[in-house]
Design a protein around this motif. Structure first.
Motif, PDB file in Angstrom:
ATOM      1  N   PRO A   8      51.242  47.655  38.804  1.00 23.19           N
ATOM      2  CA  PRO A   8      49.893  47.206  38.458  1.00 23.19           C
ATOM      3  C   PRO A   8      49.609  45.827  39.036  1.00 23.19           C
ATOM      4  O   PRO A   8      50.522  45.090  39.429  1.00 23.19           O
ATOM      5  N   LEU A   9      48.341  45.501  39.100  1.00 24.33           N
ATOM      6  CA  LEU A   9      47.882  44.228  39.647  1.00 24.33           C
ATOM      7  C   LEU A   9      47.223  43.406  38.544  1.00 24.33           C
ATOM      8  O   LEU A   9      46.417  43.932  37.763  1.00 24.33           O
ATOM      9  N   LEU A  10      47.576  42.131  38.488  1.00 24.16           N
ATOM     10  CA  LEU A  10      46.886  41.188  37.611  1.00 24.16           C
ATOM     11  C   LEU A  10      46.100  40.228  38.486  1.00 24.16           C
ATOM     12  O   LEU A  10      46.673  39.451  39.242  1.00 24.16           O
ATOM     13  N   LEU A  11      44.787  40.314  38.408  1.00 25.33           N
ATOM     14  CA  LEU A  11      43.902  39.450  39.178  1.00 25.33           C
ATOM     15  C   LEU A  11      43.591  38.226  38.329  1.00 25.33           C
ATOM     16  O   LEU A  11      43.039  38.343  37.235  1.00 25.33           O
ATOM     17  N   PRO A  19      28.705  33.519  31.879  1.00 18.86           N
ATOM     18  CA  PRO A  19      29.073  34.947  31.854  1.00 18.86           C
ATOM     19  C   PRO A  19      28.975  35.638  33.203  1.00 18.86           C
ATOM     20  O   PRO A  19      29.580  36.691  33.405  1.00 18.86           O
ATOM     21  N   ALA A  20      28.226  35.064  34.143  1.00 18.45           N
ATOM     22  CA  ALA A  20      28.101  35.689  35.463  1.00 18.45           C
ATOM     23  C   ALA A  20      29.430  35.674  36.200  1.00 18.45           C
ATOM     24  O   ALA A  20      29.714  36.584  36.994  1.00 18.45           O
ATOM     25  N   GLY A  21      30.258  34.652  35.983  1.00 19.67           N
ATOM     26  CA  GLY A  21      31.546  34.555  36.664  1.00 19.67           C
ATOM     27  C   GLY A  21      32.490  35.684  36.300  1.00 19.67           C
ATOM     28  O   GLY A  21      32.968  36.409  37.175  1.00 19.67           O
ATOM     29  N   PRO A  22      32.790  35.880  35.006  1.00 20.53           N
ATOM     30  CA  PRO A  22      33.669  36.990  34.621  1.00 20.53           C
ATOM     31  C   PRO A  22      33.127  38.363  35.021  1.00 20.53           C
ATOM     32  O   PRO A  22      33.906  39.274  35.307  1.00 20.53           O
ATOM     33  N   ARG A  23      31.815  38.511  35.062  1.00 24.75           N
ATOM     34  CA  ARG A  23      31.262  39.803  35.479  1.00 24.75           C
ATOM     35  C   ARG A  23      31.653  40.132  36.915  1.00 24.75           C
ATOM     36  O   ARG A  23      31.988  41.281  37.239  1.00 24.75           O
ATOM     37  N   VAL A  24      31.618  39.121  37.794  1.00 24.23           N
ATOM     38  CA  VAL A  24      32.027  39.344  39.179  1.00 24.23           C
ATOM     39  C   VAL A  24      33.506  39.689  39.247  1.00 24.23           C
ATOM     40  O   VAL A  24      33.918  40.612  39.963  1.00 24.23           O
ATOM     41  N   VAL A  25      34.327  38.972  38.499  1.00 22.45           N
ATOM     42  CA  VAL A  25      35.773  39.232  38.512  1.00 22.45           C
ATOM     43  C   VAL A  25      36.063  40.638  37.982  1.00 22.45           C
ATOM     44  O   VAL A  25      36.903  41.363  38.525  1.00 22.45           O
ATOM     45  N   ASP A  26      35.359  41.031  36.916  1.00 22.04           N
ATOM     46  CA  ASP A  26      35.555  42.369  36.364  1.00 22.04           C
ATOM     47  C   ASP A  26      35.155  43.452  37.369  1.00 22.04           C
ATOM     48  O   ASP A  26      35.834  44.480  37.501  1.00 22.04           O
ATOM     49  N   ARG A  27      34.038  43.235  38.077  1.00 21.44           N
ATOM     50  CA  ARG A  27      33.611  44.218  39.073  1.00 21.44           C
ATOM     51  C   ARG A  27      34.621  44.299  40.218  1.00 21.44           C
ATOM     52  O   ARG A  27      34.921  45.385  40.717  1.00 21.44           O
ATOM     53  N   LEU A  28      35.144  43.135  40.612  1.00 17.36           N
ATOM     54  CA  LEU A  28      36.145  43.112  41.677  1.00 17.36           C
ATOM     55  C   LEU A  28      37.411  43.842  41.243  1.00 17.36           C
ATOM     56  O   LEU A  28      38.007  44.605  42.021  1.00 17.36           O
ATOM     57  N   ALA A  29      37.821  43.629  39.998  1.00 23.22           N
ATOM     58  CA  ALA A  29      39.013  44.303  39.479  1.00 23.22           C
ATOM     59  C   ALA A  29      38.809  45.806  39.432  1.00 23.22           C
ATOM     60  O   ALA A  29      39.700  46.585  39.810  1.00 23.22           O
ATOM     61  N   ALA A  30      37.633  46.249  38.986  1.00 28.67           N
ATOM     62  CA  ALA A  30      37.358  47.679  38.899  1.00 28.67           C
ATOM     63  C   ALA A  30      37.340  48.318  40.286  1.00 28.67           C
ATOM     64  O   ALA A  30      37.882  49.413  40.490  1.00 28.67           O
ATOM     65  N   ALA A  31      36.723  47.629  41.244  1.00 20.09           N
ATOM     66  CA  ALA A  31      36.667  48.160  42.609  1.00 20.09           C
ATOM     67  C   ALA A  31      38.053  48.206  43.232  1.00 20.09           C
ATOM     68  O   ALA A  31      38.397  49.160  43.949  1.00 20.09           O
ATOM     69  N   LEU A  36      42.840  50.896  45.286  1.00 22.22           N
ATOM     70  CA  LEU A  36      44.302  50.912  45.362  1.00 22.22           C
ATOM     71  C   LEU A  36      44.927  52.037  44.545  1.00 22.22           C
ATOM     72  O   LEU A  36      46.106  52.360  44.737  1.00 22.22           O
ATOM     73  N   GLU A  37      44.150  52.571  43.603  1.00 21.35           N
ATOM     74  CA  GLU A  37      44.648  53.604  42.696  1.00 21.35           C
ATOM     75  C   GLU A  37      45.829  53.099  41.872  1.00 21.35           C
ATOM     76  O   GLU A  37      46.843  53.786  41.694  1.00 21.35           O
ATOM     77  N   VAL A  38      45.679  51.850  41.379  1.00 18.08           N
ATOM     78  CA  VAL A  38      46.651  51.265  40.453  1.00 18.08           C
ATOM     79  C   VAL A  38      45.862  50.563  39.343  1.00 18.08           C
ATOM     80  O   VAL A  38      44.710  50.177  39.549  1.00 18.08           O
ATOM     81  N   PRO A  39      46.471  50.389  38.175  1.00 21.59           N
ATOM     82  CA  PRO A  39      45.795  49.629  37.123  1.00 21.59           C
ATOM     83  C   PRO A  39      45.606  48.171  37.555  1.00 21.59           C
ATOM     84  O   PRO A  39      46.535  47.561  38.102  1.00 21.59           O
ATOM     85  N   VAL A  40      44.427  47.631  37.332  1.00 22.92           N
ATOM     86  CA  VAL A  40      44.147  46.235  37.660  1.00 22.92           C
ATOM     87  C   VAL A  40      43.671  45.527  36.398  1.00 22.92           C
ATOM     88  O   VAL A  40      42.702  45.960  35.769  1.00 22.92           O
ATOM     89  N   HIS A  41      44.366  44.461  36.038  1.00 22.97           N
ATOM     90  CA  HIS A  41      44.050  43.664  34.861  1.00 22.97           C
ATOM     91  C   HIS A  41      43.473  42.326  35.307  1.00 22.97           C
ATOM     92  O   HIS A  41      43.604  41.938  36.466  1.00 22.97           O
ATOM     93  N   VAL A  42      42.867  41.597  34.371  1.00 16.67           N
ATOM     94  CA  VAL A  42      42.252  40.306  34.668  1.00 16.67           C
ATOM     95  C   VAL A  42      42.785  39.253  33.710  1.00 16.67           C
ATOM     96  O   VAL A  42      42.949  39.507  32.508  1.00 16.67           O
ATOM     97  N   VAL A  65      50.823  39.647  40.747  1.00 14.46           N
ATOM     98  CA  VAL A  65      49.796  38.702  40.310  1.00 14.46           C
ATOM     99  C   VAL A  65      49.110  38.147  41.544  1.00 14.46           C
ATOM    100  O   VAL A  65      49.768  37.640  42.456  1.00 14.46           O
ATOM    101  N   LEU A  66      47.810  38.261  41.563  1.00 20.18           N
ATOM    102  CA  LEU A  66      47.042  37.810  42.726  1.00 20.18           C
ATOM    103  C   LEU A  66      46.020  36.766  42.297  1.00 20.18           C
ATOM    104  O   LEU A  66      45.143  37.036  41.476  1.00 20.18           O
ATOM    105  N   PRO A  67      46.121  35.520  42.822  1.00 18.75           N
ATOM    106  CA  PRO A  67      45.152  34.491  42.475  1.00 18.75           C
ATOM    107  C   PRO A  67      43.818  34.717  43.192  1.00 18.75           C
ATOM    108  O   PRO A  67      43.764  34.695  44.417  1.00 18.75           O
TER     109      PRO A  67
END
Length: 226
Positions: A8-11, A19-31, A36-42, A65-67
């Motif tokens: 799995p990946l932790l972004l 709130p606009a910042g986490p929304r972008v990160v969440d969308r990036l994690a979902a995409a 990648l077809e792996v679980p992605v966490h934030v 873990v990816l910064p």
């Protein structure tokens, strides 16, 4: 022991109360998870949660873990490793920061064009700012990448902390290229400048998703065996 093929990946992002910042990160994690077809966490290193420790606590087994940072400053080089180390986890591989990268420069040029910029018009390259010289070197490299694509020499300016300030170097005919991943306070400050146009932040663009995937694959090679 067997190798961990697709952990799995932790972004990990900086964190902001906007709130606009986490929304972008969440969308990036979902995409990225779909790509990648792996679980992605934030997780976040500052301001908001879940913290890095909290996020890792919810992931069993080896993890990448990816910064999600555009430059490798204090948070990437010191803060994040310390937070991971405090968990006692020995099954974590840390990837490189997102920037600088050609993919980001391509997205920034696309955002500039959408804001009305055309070849020949001036560009003010605007980054968040840092007191870490290594991060500033990354920003200079990012400005060079965008400058090559826009056929002009770009010198970075900054919204805060570092000099020169964007507000002091941009003119009324310039277009501002924000070296920012997500909207928030810094982008709002840029949007108030008396310039010809301000591009949108880099955001969750397909090229950024590809970049996340590339960084993940590079770091995956160093994941400890399960």
């Amino acid at each position: 022991m067997r190798p961990t093929v697709n952990p799995p990946l932790l972004l990990v992002a900086h964190g902001t109360r906007d709130p606009a910042g986490p929304r972008v990160v969440d969308r990036l994690a979902a995409a990225a998870a779909e790509h990648l077809e792996v679980p992605v966490h934030v997780g976040y290193v500052d301001v908001i949660g879940p913290t890095v420790a909290e996020a890792l606590g919810g992931i069993d087994g080896p993890v990448v873990v990816l910064p999600a940072f555009l430059a490798a400053g204090y948070h990437v080089r010191t803060d994040l490793p310390e937070q991971i180390g405090a968990t006692g986890r020995a099954d974590v591989a840390v990837g490189a920061a997102l920037g600088p990268a050609p993919e980001l420069a391509e997205v920034m040029r696309e955002r500039l064009l959408a804001a009305g910029w055309r070849p020949g018009a001036g560009i003010a390259f605007a980054a968040a700012g840092s007191s870490d010289e290594r991060a500033l070197a990354d920003v200079r490299a990012a400005a060079h990448l965008l400058g090559r694509r826009c056929e002009q020499w770009l010198t970075p300016s900054y919204v805060s902390t570092a000099a020169p300030a964007t507000a002091e170097v941009c003119g009324p005919g310039d277009f501002v290229a924000p070296y920012l991943l997500a909207p928030g306070l810094f982008h709002r400050r840029l949007a108030e400048l008396p310039v010809a146009g301000v591009a949108e932040p880099i955001g969750c663009h397909p090229a950024v998703v590809e970049l996340v995937a590339r960084r993940y694959r590079q770091a995956r090679r160093a994941v400890p065996a399960a």
